[in-house]
Design a protein around this motif. Structure first.
Motif, PDB file in Angstrom:
ATOM      1  N   ILE A  80       7.486   9.360   0.885  1.00 18.54           N
ATOM      2  CA  ILE A  80       8.396   9.403  -0.504  1.00 18.54           C
ATOM      3  C   ILE A  80       9.079  10.612  -0.085  1.00 18.54           C
ATOM      4  N   ILE A  94      10.352   5.515   0.262  1.00 15.96           N
ATOM      5  CA  ILE A  94      10.837   5.597  -1.062  1.00 15.96           C
ATOM      6  C   ILE A  94      11.561   6.812  -1.487  1.00 15.96           C
ATOM      7  N   LYS A 107       2.791   5.831   3.337  1.00 21.02           N
ATOM      8  CA  LYS A 107       4.031   5.528   3.174  1.00 21.02           C
ATOM      9  C   LYS A 107       4.649   7.275   3.008  1.00 21.02           C
ATOM     10  N   GLU A 166       0.846  -1.045   0.059  1.00 19.00           N
ATOM     11  CA  GLU A 166      -0.022   0.118   0.036  1.00 19.00           C
ATOM     12  C   GLU A 166       0.995   1.259  -0.066  1.00 19.00           C
ATOM     13  N   LEU A 167       0.320   2.355  -0.903  1.00 17.13           N
ATOM     14  CA  LEU A 167       1.224   3.560  -0.883  1.00 17.13           C
ATOM     15  C   LEU A 167       0.559   4.359   0.483  1.00 17.13           C
ATOM     16  N   LYS A 168      -0.529   4.299   0.670  1.00 16.06           N
ATOM     17  CA  LYS A 168      -1.128   5.253   1.522  1.00 16.06           C
ATOM     18  C   LYS A 168      -0.511   5.041   3.063  1.00 16.06           C
ATOM     19  N   CYS A 224       1.495  11.679  -5.513  1.00 15.17           N
ATOM     20  CA  CYS A 224       1.891  10.895  -4.337  1.00 15.17           C
ATOM     21  C   CYS A 224       0.652  11.342  -3.460  1.00 15.17           C
ATOM     22  N   PHE A 239      -2.319   9.673  -3.321  1.00 13.86           N
ATOM     23  CA  PHE A 239      -2.491   8.316  -2.835  1.00 13.86           C
ATOM     24  C   PHE A 239      -2.020   8.456  -1.396  1.00 13.86           C
ATOM     25  N   MET A 295       0.158   9.916   0.373  1.00  9.24           N
ATOM     26  CA  MET A 295       1.439   9.548   1.225  1.00  9.24           C
ATOM     27  C   MET A 295       1.988  10.789   1.804  1.00  9.24           C
TER      28      MET A 295
END
Length: 96
Positions: free
Chosen positions: A18, A70, A16, A12-14, A34, A37, A39
């Motif tokens: 970046i 990321i 995270k 999952e990107l939620k 981003c 999502f 992020m």
């Protein structure tokens, strides 16, 4: 799981974080994507930039590297960049 399916299910990107290196036009576009999502977006830029409303936090290079899940790089390659981004820049690798 069906034997024809891949074993890798993704992530999952939620939620995270970046880290965007270089916040020019492309870096700002990546930040916008981003945020969609949900992020956490942080950025490092050597040159002063107008802080984009999409970037939650401007930070220093070491903090960005150590706290990002990321890292996305959007800067031209030159000798200074080769010295900035190399294997020594990632001592915090979670897979080490």
């Amino acid at each position: 799981m069906d034997e024809n399916q891949l074993d890798y299910t993704g992530s999952e990107l939620k939620g995270k974080t970046i880290g965007i290196i270089g916040l020019g036009a492309i870096g700002q576009e990546v930040a916008s994507f981003c945020r969609v999502f949900d992020m956490n977006v942080q950025a490092y830029a050597r040159k002063a930039v107008v802080q984009s409303e999409d970037v939650v936090k401007m930070t220093d290079f070491d903090t960005l590297i150590s706290t990002s899940d990321i890292v996305s790089v959007h800067i031209p390659l030159n000798q200074q960049i080769k010295q900035l981004i190399n294997k020594n820049a990632f001592p915090y690798s979670r897979n080490a």
